[in-house]
Design a protein around this motif. Structure first.
Motif, PDB file in Angstrom:
ATOM      1  N   GLY A 132       0.807  -1.210   0.000  1.00  0.00           N
ATOM      2  CA  GLY A 132       0.000   0.000   0.000  1.00  0.00           C
ATOM      3  C   GLY A 132       0.839   1.258   0.000  1.00  0.00           C
ATOM      4  N   VAL A 133       1.885   1.272   0.809  1.00  0.00           N
ATOM      5  CA  VAL A 133       2.706   2.483   0.901  1.00  0.00           C
ATOM      6  C   VAL A 133       3.615   2.621  -0.317  1.00  0.00           C
ATOM      7  CG1 VAL A 133       4.694   1.544   2.180  1.00  0.00           C
ATOM      8  CG2 VAL A 133       3.977   3.914   2.547  1.00  0.00           C
ATOM      9  N   GLN A 134       4.019   1.493  -0.923  1.00  0.00           N
ATOM     10  CA  GLN A 134       4.793   1.573  -2.161  1.00  0.00           C
ATOM     11  C   GLN A 134       3.960   2.161  -3.285  1.00  0.00           C
ATOM     12  OE1 GLN A 134       7.877   1.111  -3.184  1.00  0.00           O
ATOM     13  NE2 GLN A 134       8.760   0.442  -1.242  1.00  0.00           N
ATOM     14  N   LYS A 135       2.687   1.773  -3.325  1.00  0.00           N
ATOM     15  CA  LYS A 135       1.775   2.340  -4.325  1.00  0.00           C
ATOM     16  C   LYS A 135       1.612   3.841  -4.105  1.00  0.00           C
ATOM     17  CE  LYS A 135      -2.983   1.998  -6.031  1.00  0.00           C
ATOM     18  NZ  LYS A 135      -4.306   1.320  -5.850  1.00  0.00           N
ATOM     19  N   ALA A 136       1.467   4.238  -2.834  1.00  0.00           N
ATOM     20  CA  ALA A 136       1.335   5.664  -2.518  1.00  0.00           C
ATOM     21  C   ALA A 136       2.596   6.426  -2.888  1.00  0.00           C
ATOM     22  CB  ALA A 136       1.025   5.832  -1.028  1.00  0.00           C
ATOM     23  N   LEU A 137       3.752   5.819  -2.662  1.00  0.00           N
ATOM     24  CA  LEU A 137       5.026   6.472  -2.986  1.00  0.00           C
ATOM     25  C   LEU A 137       5.130   6.726  -4.489  1.00  0.00           C
ATOM     26  CD1 LEU A 137       7.774   7.399  -1.802  1.00  0.00           C
ATOM     27  CD2 LEU A 137       8.639   5.106  -2.277  1.00  0.00           C
ATOM     28  N   GLN A 138       4.752   5.737  -5.268  1.00  0.00           N
ATOM     29  CA  GLN A 138       4.804   5.901  -6.720  1.00  0.00           C
ATOM     30  C   GLN A 138       3.806   6.962  -7.189  1.00  0.00           C
ATOM     31  OE1 GLN A 138       4.132   1.982  -8.342  1.00  0.00           O
ATOM     32  NE2 GLN A 138       5.894   1.109  -7.269  1.00  0.00           N
ATOM     33  N   GLU A 139       2.598   6.950  -6.593  1.00  0.00           N
ATOM     34  CA  GLU A 139       1.580   7.915  -6.990  1.00  0.00           C
ATOM     35  C   GLU A 139       1.983   9.329  -6.588  1.00  0.00           C
ATOM     36  OE1 GLU A 139      -3.255   8.649  -6.539  1.00  0.00           O
ATOM     37  OE2 GLU A 139      -2.292   6.942  -5.548  1.00  0.00           O
ATOM     38  N   TYR A 140       2.533   9.467  -5.387  1.00  0.00           N
ATOM     39  CA  TYR A 140       2.972  10.789  -4.919  1.00  0.00           C
ATOM     40  C   TYR A 140       4.023  11.365  -5.870  1.00  0.00           C
ATOM     41  CZ  TYR A 140       5.401  14.281  -2.074  1.00  0.00           C
ATOM     42  OH  TYR A 140       5.998  15.434  -1.633  1.00  0.00           O
ATOM     43  N   CYS A 141       4.994  10.542  -6.231  1.00  0.00           N
ATOM     44  CA  CYS A 141       6.075  11.047  -7.073  1.00  0.00           C
ATOM     45  C   CYS A 141       5.626  11.267  -8.512  1.00  0.00           C
ATOM     46  CB  CYS A 141       7.250  10.076  -7.026  1.00  0.00           C
ATOM     47  SG  CYS A 141       8.047  10.037  -5.408  1.00  0.00           S
ATOM     48  N   HIS A 142       4.680  10.486  -8.988  1.00  0.00           N
ATOM     49  CA  HIS A 142       4.197  10.650 -10.354  1.00  0.00           C
ATOM     50  C   HIS A 142       3.294  11.871 -10.491  1.00  0.00           C
ATOM     51  CE1 HIS A 142       1.436   9.933 -13.776  1.00  0.00           C
ATOM     52  NE2 HIS A 142       2.512   9.424 -14.361  1.00  0.00           N
ATOM     53  N   ASP A 143       2.368  12.045  -9.523  1.00  0.00           N
ATOM     54  CA  ASP A 143       1.376  13.116  -9.617  1.00  0.00           C
ATOM     55  C   ASP A 143       1.814  14.412  -8.952  1.00  0.00           C
ATOM     56  OD1 ASP A 143      -0.124  11.188 -10.846  1.00  0.00           O
ATOM     57  OD2 ASP A 143      -1.453  10.832  -9.144  1.00  0.00           O
ATOM     58  N   GLY A 144       2.746  14.317  -7.996  1.00  0.00           N
ATOM     59  CA  GLY A 144       3.156  15.495  -7.241  1.00  0.00           C
ATOM     60  C   GLY A 144       2.331  15.675  -5.984  1.00  0.00           C
ATOM     61  N   LYS A 145       2.884  16.422  -5.026  1.00  0.00           N
ATOM     62  CA  LYS A 145       2.229  16.507  -3.721  1.00  0.00           C
ATOM     63  C   LYS A 145       0.914  17.273  -3.777  1.00  0.00           C
ATOM     64  CE  LYS A 145       4.643  20.629  -1.991  1.00  0.00           C
ATOM     65  NZ  LYS A 145       5.457  21.201  -0.905  1.00  0.00           N
ATOM     66  N   THR A 146       0.787  18.231  -4.697  1.00  0.00           N
ATOM     67  CA  THR A 146      -0.455  19.006  -4.768  1.00  0.00           C
ATOM     68  C   THR A 146      -1.628  18.122  -5.169  1.00  0.00           C
ATOM     69  OG1 THR A 146       0.725  21.044  -5.315  1.00  0.00           O
ATOM     70  CG2 THR A 146      -1.606  20.942  -5.891  1.00  0.00           C
ATOM     71  N   ALA A 147      -1.473  17.385  -6.260  1.00  0.00           N
ATOM     72  CA  ALA A 147      -2.536  16.492  -6.710  1.00  0.00           C
ATOM     73  C   ALA A 147      -2.781  15.384  -5.684  1.00  0.00           C
ATOM     74  CB  ALA A 147      -2.180  15.888  -8.067  1.00  0.00           C
ATOM     75  N   PHE A 148      -1.700  14.880  -5.084  1.00  0.00           N
ATOM     76  CA  PHE A 148      -1.826  13.812  -4.089  1.00  0.00           C
ATOM     77  C   PHE A 148      -2.615  14.304  -2.878  1.00  0.00           C
ATOM     78  CE2 PHE A 148      -0.409  11.151  -0.585  1.00  0.00           C
ATOM     79  CZ  PHE A 148      -0.398   9.873  -1.143  1.00  0.00           C
ATOM     80  N   ALA A 149      -2.273  15.490  -2.382  1.00  0.00           N
ATOM     81  CA  ALA A 149      -2.963  16.047  -1.213  1.00  0.00           C
ATOM     82  C   ALA A 149      -4.428  16.318  -1.521  1.00  0.00           C
ATOM     83  CB  ALA A 149      -2.271  17.325  -0.745  1.00  0.00           C
ATOM     84  N   ASN A 150      -4.704  16.860  -2.668  1.00  0.00           N
ATOM     85  CA  ASN A 150      -6.080  17.191  -3.020  1.00  0.00           C
ATOM     86  C   ASN A 150      -6.940  15.947  -3.231  1.00  0.00           C
ATOM     87  OD1 ASN A 150      -5.487  19.914  -2.895  1.00  0.00           O
ATOM     88  ND2 ASN A 150      -5.094  20.096  -5.095  1.00  0.00           N
ATOM     89  N   LYS A 151      -6.309  14.829  -3.553  1.00  0.00           N
ATOM     90  CA  LYS A 151      -7.053  13.586  -3.760  1.00  0.00           C
ATOM     91  C   LYS A 151      -7.355  12.882  -2.445  1.00  0.00           C
ATOM     92  CE  LYS A 151      -6.762   9.079  -6.079  1.00  0.00           C
ATOM     93  NZ  LYS A 151      -5.970   8.226  -7.016  1.00  0.00           N
ATOM     94  N   TYR A 152      -6.394  12.847  -1.537  1.00  0.00           N
ATOM     95  CA  TYR A 152      -6.532  12.008  -0.342  1.00  0.00           C
ATOM     96  C   TYR A 152      -6.829  12.776   0.947  1.00  0.00           C
ATOM     97  CZ  TYR A 152      -4.753   8.133  -3.136  1.00  0.00           C
ATOM     98  OH  TYR A 152      -4.603   7.162  -4.091  1.00  0.00           O
TER      99      TYR A 152
END
Length: 866
Positions: A338-358
Motif C-alpha cells: 500500500g505504501v509503495q503504491k502511494a510512494l509511486q503515486e505521490y512522485c508521479h502526480d506530485g504533492k499538490t494532486a496527491f494532497a487534493n485527492k486524499y
C-alpha cells in the motif's frame, strides 16, 4: 541506569538474574490464562520448513537455521531489509561451501515476530494496533509468497520459512526459539531509542550471545558509512564525531553518499535462484515450527485493552486525541504494498494532486473504530486540522509544505513497511525533477548526479526561502527524521557513558544549581520522536501520603531542560531530616521544540494539548498528577488538564501563563459574531470546548491571501534569522533579575533548537491556531474547577510588567477559593528558572494546603461525546 548497573556486575550474576527473570516471565506470565500473554491457540498455525537431511546427521534438524527477528521498529517489510539480505547472502555462501565439500546440509531462514503486549499493545490507540495488524498480515502473506516461490523452484528445498508469530517477551521467546530449531545466527535491526524496545533488544541479544548464537545487527541508516556510524559500530567515542548542531551535521552529511537501494538484493529472484542451486539429492525432512499466527484485529484490540491499565481504558472510553486522517492513513498506507503504491503515486502526480485527492476535509476527523468507547467521540486535534483544510481553497493550500508526505509516510516509516532509503532514493532519483522555480530548492552542490545517487540534488541542509518541490518535501521528511533519530541516539550514548546528555550539558553552567534529569524517548502516535526527562521519586516518597507525580510543560522556544533548576530546589526543599519525599517528576519537550521532532505538520494548540494528554495517559498511565506549565506551556497545560479531568489532574501550577483571560465580572461564556450569509454557523454551540470539538464552525479559518503556505514558511524563516543573533541579548533581558541564570547552557539549548530542521514551519503555523478556549472556562467551568496556583513574575519583559501585574490581579479575582496567586516581584517571564527556590517554596506550601478530599475526588474526565 539499568544498563549501567549491568555492566558493573559479574557475568555470572547477570546470567543468573536474567534466568530468574525469564523463568518468572514464562512460567508466571505466559502460563496464566487470565493474563494477556496467554493467547488462545485456535488460530495457531504450523510453519513448515522443508530441509535437506544428511544421512550422517539425522539427529539434527537437517539444515543450518538463521533467525530474522522482526521487532516492529522500522523492520516490517521485505524490500531493502538488511536482516533478510544478510541472511540470504549467508545462505548463498553456505550453499556454495556445501557444494564444494559435498555437504548436503542446506540453509533455512526463519523470520519471527514476537508480539510483546508491553511493547506493542499496552496503552496503544486503536489506530496503532490496527496499523500493526495490517502490517503484520500483509508481511505474513508476502513471506508466504516467498516460501511458495522457493518451494516451487526446488521440490525439496525451502530457503525461507513462513513467518513465525509468537506472543510473550522477546528475551524469552527468541532464545527459546533459537534453541528449539538449533539456530546459529540471529539478524536484528540496531537498537531503537525508545526505552522499552531498546532494553528488549539489548537483553535478548545478550542472552543469544551467551548461548553462542551469533547476533548480526543491521542498520537502516541513510549513511551507514558516516564517521559517527562507524564510530558507533566500533564502540568508539561517537559523541566526539556526531555534531549536535544541525548546520555542523549538514556540513558533513551533505558530502556523504546515501546508501543506494539500486543494488539491494531482490528477495524473490534471489531465493528462487538459491533454491535452484541447492543440493536436492537427499531425502526430505519436514520440521514443524509452532506459530501462534497473527491474531484477528478484534482479538488484538481485546489483548491491547487487557494489557492496558484500567485507568487508561476508562479515560479513553470517553475521550480521544485521534490524529487527522487517522482512518485514511490506517486503511491505505500501513502495508508494504500500500505504501509503495502511494510512494509511486505521490512522485508521479506530485504533492499538490496527491494532497487534493486524499486529504479532503470530510475525511480529516474520521477515526479508526475498534470498540472501547463511544463512536461519537471527537478529537479537538483532528477538528482543528479539518478547520484549516475546510477554510482553504484546496487541501494542498491549507496544509503545511511538507504535510502531505509527512502524514502519508510517517507511520509506515516507523513500522518499517517503507524503507527510509527507498523513499529518499525515490525523491532523489525516481521523481520528475521540478524545474528550478523554487528559491534555494535543491542547491546543486555536494554529491549529485546519477553516479552519486542524487539526480535531483537534494540535501539535508536544503532550506528554501520560498516553497518546496514535491521531491524536496519527501526528501525533507526522510532527512529530518534521520537527524532527530541520530540526535536521540547521541544523547542516549552520552548518558550511558555517564556524561551529560542534554544540550545544556555541552556548555558551561552558572547561576543556581541544577538537577539533571534522565533522558528518555517516546514516539507520539507511534510516529514522531519526543524527548522527555525524568527525575525519580525520593527514597521516602509515599504516593498515599505525599503530593502526586508532576508533569512540567515548557514555554515557547524552550525545552524540558529549563526545569532543571526548579527540580533541584524542589528536591532540596522536600528533603527534611534526611528524608526525601520528592514525587516522581516528568518534563516533556513539545513537538517542534527541544530535542523532539519537528515534523512538517500544521501546528495548532490542540496538537500540543493532545500530545500532553497522550503523554499523561501512555507514559504516566493516567495516574494522579499535578500539571506545571510556563508561558504557552501554561495555557496548554490548562487545556490538557480540562481534557484529562480532575480524576487524573489534581491541580495546576501556572507560571506566567499564556492564554485568554477575561474579567470574571464581564465574562459571559461562548459568544460569536454572526456573519451575514454564512452557511456554517451553528447556533447550538454553548461553550468554547464544544466549538473546538466541532472545529470552530462559527470562526472559520482564513488562509494567508496571495502568499499562502509559502508565505508562512518564509515568515518563520525570517523570524529565526532576525531573532537568532539576538538570543543571548534577549535572554539577558528576560532573566534581568538573575542574569547569571541566563548561562551558556540555557542559551545553547535555545540556539540548537532554533536551527533544527522544521523550525520555520513551527513558527509559521502560528497563523493556523484555532480560537483559544479562555482560561475562565477551562479552569473553572469544567468539573467544578481546578485547584490552581498562579505564579507571576511581575518583571515580565515578554508581555511587559504592566500586563503581568494586570493579569495577576485578574487571576486573584477569578475564584479566590480555588485560584491562589503568588506574585514574585524580582522575577520575570520564566520565574521557575530565574527564582527557582521561591517558586519551589510556593509550590510546596500550596500543595500542603490542598484538602485531602480534593486530591481524592473521583470525577470523570471531560467527555468529548457529542
Amino acid at each position: 541506569m539499568a544498563a549501567t548497573m549491568m555492566t558493573r556486575l559479574p557475568s555470572s550474576m547477570i546470567f543468573l538474574a536474567s534466568f530468574c527473570l525469564l523463568f518468572h516471565v514464562f512460567f508466571i506470565t505466559n502460563h496464566d490464562n487470565s493474563r494477556v500473554l496467554a493467547f488462545t491457540t485456535t488460530n495457531t498455525a504450523k510453519a513448515k520448513v522443508t530441509s535437506l537431511a544428511s544421512s550422517s546427521s539425522s539427529s539434527s534438524l537437517g539444515a543450518t537455521k538463521s533467525l530474522v527477528w522482526l521487532t516492529g521498529h522500522e523492520d516490517l517489510r521485505l524490500n531493502d531489509h538488511g536482516g533478510f539480505v544478510n541472511a540470504l547472502l549467508e545462505a548463498r555462501k553456505s550453499n556454495v561451501e556445501n557444494d564444494d565439500t559435498n555437504n548436503n546440509e542446506s540453509h533455512v531462514i526463519v523470520p519471527v515476530f514476537v508480539l510483546d503486549p508491553k511493547i506493542h499493545l499496552k496503552s496503544k490507540s486503536n489506530a496503532s494496533v490496527a496499523r500493526l495488524y495490517n502490517c503484520l498480515v500483509s508481511l505474513e502473506k508476502e513471506i508466504a509468497s516467498l516460501t511458495t516461490t522457493t518451494s516451487s523452484a526446488s521440490s525439496s528445498s525451502s530457503l525461507i520459512a513462513p513467518l513465525v508469530v509468537r506472543e510473550g517477551q522477546a528475551a524469552w521467546v527468541i532464545p527459546s526459539l533459537a534453541n528449539e530449531i538449533k539456530a546459529s545466527i540471529c539478524h536484528v535491526i540496531d537498537d531503537d531509542v525508545v526505552s522499552n524496545m531498546r532494553q528488549s533488544q539489548r537483553l535478548t541479544c545478550k542472552l543469544l550471545h551467551d548461548m553462542d548464537v551469533k547476533v548480526h545487527r543491521w542498520s537502516d541508516a541513510l549513511r551507514p558509512k558516516a564517521p559517527w556510524a562507524a564510530a558507533s559500530e566500533a564502540g568508539a567515542a561517537t559523541t566526539a564525531i556526531m555534531p549536535s548542531f544541525f548546520p555542523d551535521y549538514c556540513n558533513i552529511a551533505d558530502m556523504l553518499p546515501v546508501e543506494s537501494t539500486k543494488n539491494t538484493v531482490d528477495l524473490y529472484s534471489a531465493v528462487a535462484a538459491a533454491a535452484q542451486s541447492s543440493n536436492n539429492n537427499n531425502q526430505e525432512e519436514e520440521t514443524m515450527i509452532k506459530s501462534d499466527g497473527v491474531p484477528p484485529l478484534s482479538k488484538l484490540l481485546e489483548f491491547a485493552r487487557s494489557a492496558t491499565p484500567s485507568a487508561v481504558n476508562e479515560f479513553r472510553s470517553v475521550y480521544s486525541t485521534f490524529e487527522p486522517y487517522e482512518k485514511v492513513i490506517t486503511d491505505k498506507w500501513t502495508t508494504e504494498r500500500g505504501v509503495q503504491k502511494a510512494l509511486q503515486e505521490y512522485c508521479h502526480d506530485g504533492k499538490t494532486a496527491f494532497a487534493n485527492k486524499y486529504f479532503i476535509a470530510s475525511d480529516c476527523a474520521v477515526p479508526v473504530s475498534g470498540g472501547g468507547g463511544s463512536s461519537n467521540i471527537k478529537s479537538k486535534y483532528a477538528a482543528a486540522a479539518a478547520r484549516i483544510v475546510r477554510g482553504s481553497p484546496s487541501p494542498s493550500e491549507g496544509m503545511a509544505l511538507r504535510e502531505a508526505p509527512t502524514r502519508c509516510f510517517s507511520s509506515a516509516l516507523s513500522l518499517g513497511a517503507l524503507s527510509a532509503r527507498d523513499a529518499l532514493d525515490t525523491a532523489r532519483n525516481r521523481s520528475p525533477v521540478t524545474p528550478p522555480l523554487w528559491i534555494g530548492d535543491g542547491k546543486k552542490r555536494g554529491i549529485t548526479g546519477s553516479t552519486h545517487n542524487n539526480l535531483a540534488g537534494l540535501f539535508p541542509s536544503d532550506n528554501p526561502l520560498w516553497g518546496r518541490s514535491s521531491e524536496g518535501s519527501l526528501s525533507d521528511v526522510i532527512e529530518w527524521r534521520e537527524w532527530f533519530r541520530l540526535l536521540a541516539e547521541r544523547s542516549l550514548l552520552l548518558q550511558e557513558r555517564g556524561e551529560p546528555a542534554t544540550s545544556g550539558g555541552e556548555k558551561s553552567m552558572a547561576g543556581d544549581p541544577r538537577e539533571l534529569g534522565t533522558v528518555n524517548y517516546w514516539r507520539w502516535k507511534d510516529q514522531h520522536l519526543v524527548r522527555y526527562l525524568t527525575w525519580p521519586a525520593g527514597k521516602d516518597y509515599d504516593s498515599k501520603q505525599h503530593a502526586p507525580a508532576m508533569l512540567l510543560v515548557h514555554g515557547f522556544a524552550a525545552s524540558a531542560e529549563q526545569w532543571e533548576r526548579l527540580m533541584y530546589s524542589l528536591r532540596e526543599q522536600n528533603t527534611m531530616d534526611g528524608k526525601d519525599t520528592t514525587p516522581p517528576i516528568y518534563a516533556v519537550d513539545l513537538l517542534g521544540f527541544g530535542h523532539s521532532e519537528k515534523p512538517g505538520l500544521s501546528y495548532t494548540q490542540y496538537l500540543w494539548e493532545s500530545q500532553i494528554v497522550d503523554f499523561a495517559v501512555e507514559i504516566m498511565e493516567a495516574a494522579p498528577m499535578i500539571m506545571v506549565g510556563n508561558s504557552i506551556g501554561g495555557g496548554l497545560s490548562a487545556g490538557a488538564a480540562a481534557s484529562l479531568g480532575k480524576n487524573i489532574c489534581k491541580g495546576l501550577v501556572l507560571c506566567n501563563t499564556a492564554g485568554v483571560l477575561e474579567s470574571p465580572e464581564t465574562y459571559s461564556g461562548y459568544t460569536y459574531k454572526k456573519k451575514e450569509g454564512a452557511t456554517t454557523q451553528n447556533d447550538d454551540i454553548r461553550s468554547h470546548t464544544q466549538a473546538a470539538m466541532e472545529g470552530n464552525p462559527n470562526e472559520p479559518y482564513s488562509p494567508v491571501p496571495i502568499l499562502g503556505g509559502n508565505g508562512l514558511d518564509l515568515f518563520g524563516t525570517g523570524i529565526i534569522r532576525l531573532i537568532y543573533p539576538q538570543i543571548e541579548q534577549r535572554l539577558s533581558l528576560i532573566y534581568g533579575n538573575r542574569i547569571q541564570n541566563a548561562d551558556p547552557a540555557v542559551t545553547y539549548a535555545i540556539q540548537q533548537s532554533a536551527m533544527h530542521p522544521g523550525s520555520a514551519n513551527v513558527i509559521g503555523s502560528g497563523q493556523k491556531l484555532a480560537p483559544n478556549r479562555p482560561l475562565n472556562e477551562v479552569l473553572l467551568e469544567i468539573d467544578g474547577g481546578f485547584n490552581v496556583l498562579i505564579v507571576k513574575g511581575l518583571e515580565d519583559q515578554v508581555s511587559s510588567p504592566e500586563v503581568a501585574k494586570s493579569r495577576a490581579e485578574l487571576f486573584s479575582r477569578l475564584n479566590p477559593g480555588k485560584v491562589i496567586v503568588d506574585s514574585i516581584a524580582d522575577a520575570g517571564h520564566c520565574p521557575h528558572d530565574e527564582q527557582p527556590a521561591k517558586v519551589a517554596r510556593s509550590m510546596i506550601q500550596w500543595l500542603a494546603t490542598l484538602k485531602e478530599d480534593s486530591m481524592e475526588v473521583e470525577v470523570k474526565p471531560q467527555s468529548e461525546t457529542v
